[in-house]
Motif scaffolding. Structure first.
Motif, PDB file in Angstrom:
ATOM      1  N   LYS A 251       0.832  -1.204   0.000  1.00 55.56           N
ATOM      2  CA  LYS A 251       0.000   0.000   0.000  1.00 55.56           C
ATOM      3  C   LYS A 251       0.868   1.257   0.000  1.00 55.56           C
ATOM      4  O   LYS A 251       1.914   1.319   0.647  1.00 55.56           O
ATOM      5  CB  LYS A 251      -0.952  -0.002   1.195  1.00 55.56           C
ATOM      6  N   SER A 252       0.418   2.253  -0.725  1.00 49.58           N
ATOM      7  CA  SER A 252       1.202   3.468  -0.943  1.00 49.58           C
ATOM      8  C   SER A 252       1.470   4.252   0.336  1.00 49.58           C
ATOM      9  O   SER A 252       2.389   5.076   0.380  1.00 49.58           O
ATOM     10  CB  SER A 252       0.504   4.373  -1.967  1.00 49.58           C
ATOM     11  N   ASP A 253       0.689   4.001   1.389  1.00 55.97           N
ATOM     12  CA  ASP A 253       0.864   4.719   2.657  1.00 55.97           C
ATOM     13  C   ASP A 253       2.291   4.575   3.199  1.00 55.97           C
ATOM     14  O   ASP A 253       2.805   5.468   3.878  1.00 55.97           O
ATOM     15  CB  ASP A 253      -0.114   4.192   3.710  1.00 55.97           C
ATOM     16  N   TYR A 254       2.915   3.419   2.916  1.00 54.22           N
ATOM     17  CA  TYR A 254       4.260   3.176   3.415  1.00 54.22           C
ATOM     18  C   TYR A 254       5.302   4.088   2.758  1.00 54.22           C
ATOM     19  O   TYR A 254       6.423   4.196   3.244  1.00 54.22           O
ATOM     20  CB  TYR A 254       4.667   1.725   3.161  1.00 54.22           C
ATOM     21  N   PHE A 255       4.933   4.717   1.660  1.00 54.69           N
ATOM     22  CA  PHE A 255       5.904   5.504   0.890  1.00 54.69           C
ATOM     23  C   PHE A 255       5.643   7.005   0.953  1.00 54.69           C
ATOM     24  O   PHE A 255       6.330   7.779   0.306  1.00 54.69           O
ATOM     25  CB  PHE A 255       5.884   5.056  -0.579  1.00 54.69           C
ATOM     26  N   THR A 256       4.658   7.421   1.707  1.00 54.71           N
ATOM     27  CA  THR A 256       4.261   8.831   1.693  1.00 54.71           C
ATOM     28  C   THR A 256       4.462   9.542   3.024  1.00 54.71           C
ATOM     29  O   THR A 256       4.045  10.683   3.188  1.00 54.71           O
ATOM     30  CB  THR A 256       2.778   8.953   1.285  1.00 54.71           C
ATOM     31  N   GLY A 257       5.086   8.868   3.977  1.00 55.90           N
ATOM     32  CA  GLY A 257       5.318   9.491   5.280  1.00 55.90           C
ATOM     33  C   GLY A 257       6.281  10.663   5.204  1.00 55.90           C
ATOM     34  O   GLY A 257       7.116  10.746   4.295  1.00 55.90           O
ATOM     35  N   ARG A 258       6.183  11.569   6.166  1.00 55.70           N
ATOM     36  CA  ARG A 258       7.046  12.758   6.182  1.00 55.70           C
ATOM     37  C   ARG A 258       8.114  12.650   7.266  1.00 55.70           C
ATOM     38  O   ARG A 258       8.039  11.817   8.161  1.00 55.70           O
ATOM     39  CB  ARG A 258       6.196  14.006   6.416  1.00 55.70           C
ATOM     40  N   GLY A 259       9.097  13.510   7.139  1.00 52.79           N
ATOM     41  CA  GLY A 259      10.144  13.576   8.146  1.00 52.79           C
ATOM     42  C   GLY A 259      11.111  12.410   8.052  1.00 52.79           C
ATOM     43  O   GLY A 259      11.107  11.630   7.087  1.00 52.79           O
ATOM     44  N   LEU A 260      11.948  12.273   9.080  1.00 52.03           N
ATOM     45  CA  LEU A 260      12.967  11.227   9.104  1.00 52.03           C
ATOM     46  C   LEU A 260      12.349   9.839   9.119  1.00 52.03           C
ATOM     47  O   LEU A 260      12.814   8.933   8.420  1.00 52.03           O
ATOM     48  CB  LEU A 260      13.863  11.411  10.343  1.00 52.03           C
ATOM     49  N   LYS A 261      11.266   9.676   9.902  1.00 49.90           N
ATOM     50  CA  LYS A 261      10.609   8.381   9.973  1.00 49.90           C
ATOM     51  C   LYS A 261      10.024   7.990   8.621  1.00 49.90           C
ATOM     52  O   LYS A 261      10.147   6.841   8.185  1.00 49.90           O
ATOM     53  CB  LYS A 261       9.504   8.409  11.027  1.00 49.90           C
ATOM     54  N   GLY A 262       9.394   8.965   7.938  1.00 50.35           N
ATOM     55  CA  GLY A 262       8.818   8.691   6.628  1.00 50.35           C
ATOM     56  C   GLY A 262       9.879   8.305   5.617  1.00 50.35           C
ATOM     57  O   GLY A 262       9.699   7.376   4.820  1.00 50.35           O
ATOM     58  N   TRP A 263      11.005   9.026   5.667  1.00 53.59           N
ATOM     59  CA  TRP A 263      12.117   8.719   4.749  1.00 53.59           C
ATOM     60  C   TRP A 263      12.669   7.330   5.018  1.00 53.59           C
ATOM     61  O   TRP A 263      12.930   6.559   4.098  1.00 53.59           O
ATOM     62  CB  TRP A 263      13.219   9.768   4.914  1.00 53.59           C
ATOM     63  N   ALA A 264      12.848   6.992   6.296  1.00 52.78           N
ATOM     64  CA  ALA A 264      13.400   5.694   6.667  1.00 52.78           C
ATOM     65  C   ALA A 264      12.470   4.562   6.237  1.00 52.78           C
ATOM     66  O   ALA A 264      12.921   3.528   5.723  1.00 52.78           O
ATOM     67  CB  ALA A 264      13.642   5.641   8.174  1.00 52.78           C
ATOM     68  N   THR A 265      11.164   4.772   6.431  1.00 47.84           N
ATOM     69  CA  THR A 265      10.193   3.748   6.050  1.00 47.84           C
ATOM     70  C   THR A 265      10.191   3.528   4.542  1.00 47.84           C
ATOM     71  O   THR A 265      10.215   2.389   4.059  1.00 47.84           O
ATOM     72  CB  THR A 265       8.777   4.151   6.513  1.00 47.84           C
ATOM     73  N   LYS A 266      10.188   4.626   3.806  1.00 44.82           N
ATOM     74  CA  LYS A 266      10.192   4.539   2.339  1.00 44.82           C
ATOM     75  C   LYS A 266      11.461   3.851   1.839  1.00 44.82           C
ATOM     76  O   LYS A 266      11.408   2.977   0.952  1.00 44.82           O
ATOM     77  CB  LYS A 266      10.092   5.945   1.737  1.00 44.82           C
ATOM     78  N   THR A 267      12.605   4.218   2.405  1.00 43.58           N
ATOM     79  CA  THR A 267      13.873   3.628   1.995  1.00 43.58           C
ATOM     80  C   THR A 267      13.895   2.135   2.271  1.00 43.58           C
ATOM     81  O   THR A 267      14.337   1.333   1.441  1.00 43.58           O
ATOM     82  CB  THR A 267      15.041   4.301   2.736  1.00 43.58           C
ATOM     83  N   PHE A 268      13.385   1.758   3.451  1.00 49.22           N
ATOM     84  CA  PHE A 268      13.364   0.342   3.828  1.00 49.22           C
ATOM     85  C   PHE A 268      12.491  -0.467   2.875  1.00 49.22           C
ATOM     86  O   PHE A 268      12.905  -1.524   2.386  1.00 49.22           O
ATOM     87  CB  PHE A 268      12.847   0.195   5.255  1.00 49.22           C
ATOM     88  N   PHE A 269      11.300   0.030   2.577  1.00 49.43           N
ATOM     89  CA  PHE A 269      10.388  -0.717   1.716  1.00 49.43           C
ATOM     90  C   PHE A 269      10.909  -0.796   0.276  1.00 49.43           C
ATOM     91  O   PHE A 269      10.733  -1.818  -0.392  1.00 49.43           O
ATOM     92  CB  PHE A 269       8.990  -0.105   1.762  1.00 49.43           C
ATOM     93  N   ASN A 270      11.525   0.256  -0.191  1.00 50.48           N
ATOM     94  CA  ASN A 270      12.136   0.203  -1.515  1.00 50.48           C
ATOM     95  C   ASN A 270      13.258  -0.830  -1.557  1.00 50.48           C
ATOM     96  O   ASN A 270      13.416  -1.575  -2.524  1.00 50.48           O
ATOM     97  CB  ASN A 270      12.689   1.579  -1.910  1.00 50.48           C
ATOM     98  N   ALA A 271      14.045  -0.861  -0.485  1.00 49.57           N
ATOM     99  CA  ALA A 271      15.206  -1.746  -0.428  1.00 49.57           C
ATOM    100  C   ALA A 271      14.826  -3.219  -0.414  1.00 49.57           C
ATOM    101  O   ALA A 271      15.567  -4.063  -0.936  1.00 49.57           O
ATOM    102  CB  ALA A 271      16.049  -1.416   0.796  1.00 49.57           C
TER     103      ALA A 271
END
Length: 241
Positions: A63-83
């Motif tokens: 779900k796209s929600d994992y990739f749209t978070g803001r701030g450091l936590k959002g960036w970390a979550t997006k990076t992790f899921f992409n990886a």
């Protein structure tokens, strides 16, 4: 590059060490070519365990929600899921669903492995729910085989709302590949799509031994949410008003 680094040297070995997944039916996993893994979904860690026990690269539609978070936590979550090979999809329906279909077909066109949860969401209570026909369209348009997969014991490791998993052993059961080439050219027939989806869910039920409910899991979640909201409203109302 980052995917293989995490799989082979960081996350992969850690996952295999902590959860020690046992595997049944490994011989049913194609060694090459495009394939869809249709899995039950009872825990967040399903999307981590399954790729860890496979040799080839695997992508999941998330779900796209994992990739749209803001701030450091959002960036970390997006990076992790992409990886770890997760691909963002919008589950709002209409054009968004069509875009999700195309994203999955692109993965298959490259000859890669794609993971899909036919139920469309995590089971709210451990039961197996009715599958959505998007998987059938992808199977027929992509002209690929489907390997049903049952995740065993992952709900006991990490339930919905539980931040950190327990380190218990889990299992993965691969069923025999399903070939739906007999329906080639019928990917727009809604009766065929339902038939294909129901056959996949039947196999998942046999592999997972879950209790089956012929309703959508999202409907069950919506009813539960409505019930909670009703209770909260009633508690806020002062008697006699």
């Amino acid at each position: 590059m980052l995917y293989w680094l995490l799989k082979n040297f960081v996350l992969g070995p850690l996952i295999l060490s902590l959860f020690r997944p046992w595997v049944i039916g490994r011989e049913n996993v194609p060694r090459s070519g495009p394939v869809i893994f249709a899995s039950n979904h009872v825990s967040f860690i399903d999307s981590v365990i399954l790729p860890a026990v496979l040799d080839r690269r695997m992508s999941f539609l998330a779900k796209s929600d994992y990739f749209t978070g803001r701030g450091l936590k959002g960036w970390a979550t997006k990076t992790f899921f992409n990886a770890i090979g997760q691909l963002p999809i919008d589950r709002s329906g209409g054009k968004a669903s069509e875009a999700s279909l195309r994203t999955g077909l692109q993965v298959l066109a490259r000859g890669e492995q794609l993971g899909i949860y036919p139920e469309g969401t995590r089971s709210p209570d451990g039961k197996l729910y009715r599958g959505r026909t998007g998987i059938a369209r992808m199977v027929l348009e992509g002209r690929v085989v489907v390997v049903p997969v049952a995740m065993i014991g992952t709900r006991e490791v990490q339930q919905i709302g539980q931040k950190f998993p327990k380190f218990k052993r889990v299992g993965v059961v691969f069923g025999k590949p399903l070939d739906f080439s007999r329906f080639e050219g019928l990917e727009t027939d809604r009766f065929i799509l339902r038939s294909v989806t129901d056959e996949i869910m039947h196999e998942l039920r046999g592999l997972s031994r879950q209790e089956y409910e012929d309703v959508y899991a999202t409907s069950v979640k919506e009813r539960a949410t409505t019930a909670r909201e009703t209770v909260m409203r009633e508690r806020r109302v002062t008697p006699g008003r």
